[in-house]
Design an enzyme around this catalytic site. Structure first.
Site: not given
Length: 550
Positions: A65-67
């Site tokens: 999860r990278y945003c």
């Protein structure tokens, strides 16, 4: 997650597993998913991964999860762009939002993004380069960087938490592919917007614009009559410098407020910015805006030692950021800084970028003629582009495998400057004997990328963050010019054999940990995973290993 459907974001797979079956943290779940996607870990992989799932040399996989923060500008075809937070208006926190949007990949080619992920609120960090370019995202968001890997300049994904000052990030700077001339009304509104932001004002009851360039002034008045219309007044007066100032005065702004220029009403100089409708416009419209903007508050000048500077000044930090970003969309590299007098300046400080500005954008009036004269007066080799590929020259000289005479030529000449490669690329390649070195050098110097040195990575607070699912081989997309990345996964056909007929009472089900759903006690497993892929473990002080079988 079936193999006959599109890949799903890894974070979604982990979240559903943790929520339904394993309420003890996500790290072990994601590590297991990664292992099941690695062909060097399992003889028969059970997960079909898309993106960076590590390497046999123990390179780590990308984070699940990278945003990015919602203000990140995603590049679209034909010079358009959009805030990632606006891709799916009204998206709820921690939601997946289907859609179809064409975005640009790392090479500037169009690819489809079919899903936006609103990943909730997370701690974010801002990466800023020496030129002033910046992007903000979570600590585990990966961006493309140029890394010296055992002496070889290599493009690698690095997490924001891994990036340090003096590292080099990759900025995409290929000029946009254009679809034709701008719509006339859009172009006229862009002209008015650039003119009023630079040299105009608009209050609740009155608006005005002034400039000393008569032709530029007439173009603005004509655009006003075409787009807005109504009563307006023009006048002239001589100012202290002796120049004649042309003035446009509007006493009734009701019609002006009804256009897309209404966003300027009551806006202070320090609060000015590029409105969203212009970001989403094609390159031809943005060009008209920049021409009008630079003709107003921009300048060009010849400097000592045969150098040149093109600059834009503003009281608004956000407008300076926007102008620098819009220049980058046309492939023009600039530097942004705060001047001692409190103004923010965006400057182009070398000949190659000034020439690119002149051909790709230019001024909207008499200043363009001045820029052309300055550029024409420079000696042929003056003001060479300082853009370079860090570490390339040392790499070529060490690994070229060339004859002595060619090695000596490579040693004496500057072979890491992109301007040198544009002019003498064929000769440089002819003196490199090693084909692998030639391939690496060609890939790094083709002009698509600018290698920007990082100056700081700082905390940016807890903010809502977003990501896109892009249907391409490397799942890359462009945000503020930086190259961003993601990972996704789905089951392999072989893994489906482990689940086949699970819903036909082939195995027993029991309540899960909180009693909300049922979970199987075992899997039907027509495919004998334990034997085929092997396993290992330790219990009661004894290690047990089952080797993989064919």
């Amino acid at each position: 997650f079936r193999p006959d459907r599109s890949h799903a974001k890894s974070a979604r797979s982990v979240a559903e597993t943790m929520g339904n079956y394993h309420p003890h943290g996500d790290a072990s779940i994601y590590d297991t998913l990664v292992r099941m996607a690695q062909p060097w870990s399992l003889r028969y992989p059970l997960v079909d991964g898309q993106g960076n799932f590590g390497s046999p040399g123990n390179d780590p996989p990308a984070a699940m999860r990278y945003c990015l923060t919602g203000d990140a500008l995603v590049r679209l075809p034909f010079g358009q762009s959009m805030r990632i937070g606006d891709v799916a208006p009204g998206a709820r926190t921690n939601s997946d939002n289907a859609g179809e949007l064409k975005v640009l990949d790392r090479h500037g080619d169009p690819v489809f993004a079919d899903r936006l992920f609103h990943s909730g609120d997370h701690q974010t960090f801002r990466v800023q380069t020496a030129e002033g370019y910046e992007v903000t995202g979570t600590s585990n968001h990966p961006v493309l960087c140029l890394v010296n890997l055992a002496g070889v300049p290599t493009l690698l994904w690095m997490l924001i938490e891994e990036i340090r000052p003096d590292d080099y990030v990759v900025l995409q700077r290929a000029p946009p592919v254009e679809s034709g001339p701008a719509n006339w009304r859009d172009a006229m509104e862009a002209l008015l917007l650039g003119a009023f932001i630079s040299e105009g004002f608009m209050s609740e009851s009155r608006a005005g614009f002034n400039n000393v360039d008569r032709d530029y002034f007439n173009a603005v008045v004509a655009a006003y009559d075409a787009v807005v219309g109504g009563k307006r007044y023009v006048a002239q007066r001589t100012i202290a410098s002796g120049s004649v100032l042309n003035e446009l005065d509007i006493h009734d702004v009701s019609a002006l407020k009804g256009t897309r220029l209404g966003v300027l009403c009551g806006q202070r100089s320090a609060d000015k910015s590029v409105p969203e409708w212009l970001w989403q416009s094609p390159a031809a419209v943005k060009r008209v805006f920049l021409q009008a903007l630079f003709e107003g508050d921009g300048s060009c000048s010849a400097l000592p030692r045969n150098t040149i500077q093109v600059s834009y000044s503003t009281r608004s930090r956000q407008l300076a950021i926007d102008v620098q970003q819009m220049l980058l969309e046309f492939g023009v590299i600039s530097r942004r800084y705060r001047h001692a007098v409190g103004e923010y300046k965006v400057v182009i400080t070398n000949r190659a970028q000034a020439e690119l500005f002149a051909t790709q954008i230019g001024f909207g009036g008499a200043k363009q003629s001045k820029l052309t004269r300055i550029l024409g007066s420079l000696p042929p080799c003056a003001g060479m582009d300082t853009n370079h590929v860090p570490g390339l020259a040392a790499f070529i000289r060490s690994h070229c495998d060339s004859e002595w005479v060619d090695k000596e030529w490579l040693r004496k000449h500057n072979i890491d400057r992109l301007s040198r490669w544009r002019r003498d690329g064929a000769e440089i390649l002819s003196r490199i004997a090693n084909p692998d070195v030639r391939a690496i050098a060609t890939d790094l110097t083709d002009g698509r990328f600018y290698y920007a040195q990082v100056t700081s990575v700082t905390e940016a607070g807890v903010q809502p963050v977003y990501s896109l699912r892009v249907d391409s081989e490397d799942h890359a997309f462009l945000t503020n010019g930086f190259v961003s990345h993601n990972t996704e996964a789905r089951l392999t056909p072989l893994a489906m054999e482990m689940l086949r007929e699970i819903d036909e009472e082939t195995v027993d089900f029991i309540p899960n940990y909180d009693g909300r759903v049922q979970e199987p006690t075992v899997l039907p497993s027509r495919f004998p995973n334990l034997l085929a892929n092997g396993s290992g473990g330790i219990a009661v002080g004894m290690a047990t290993n089952i080797p993989p079988h064919n």
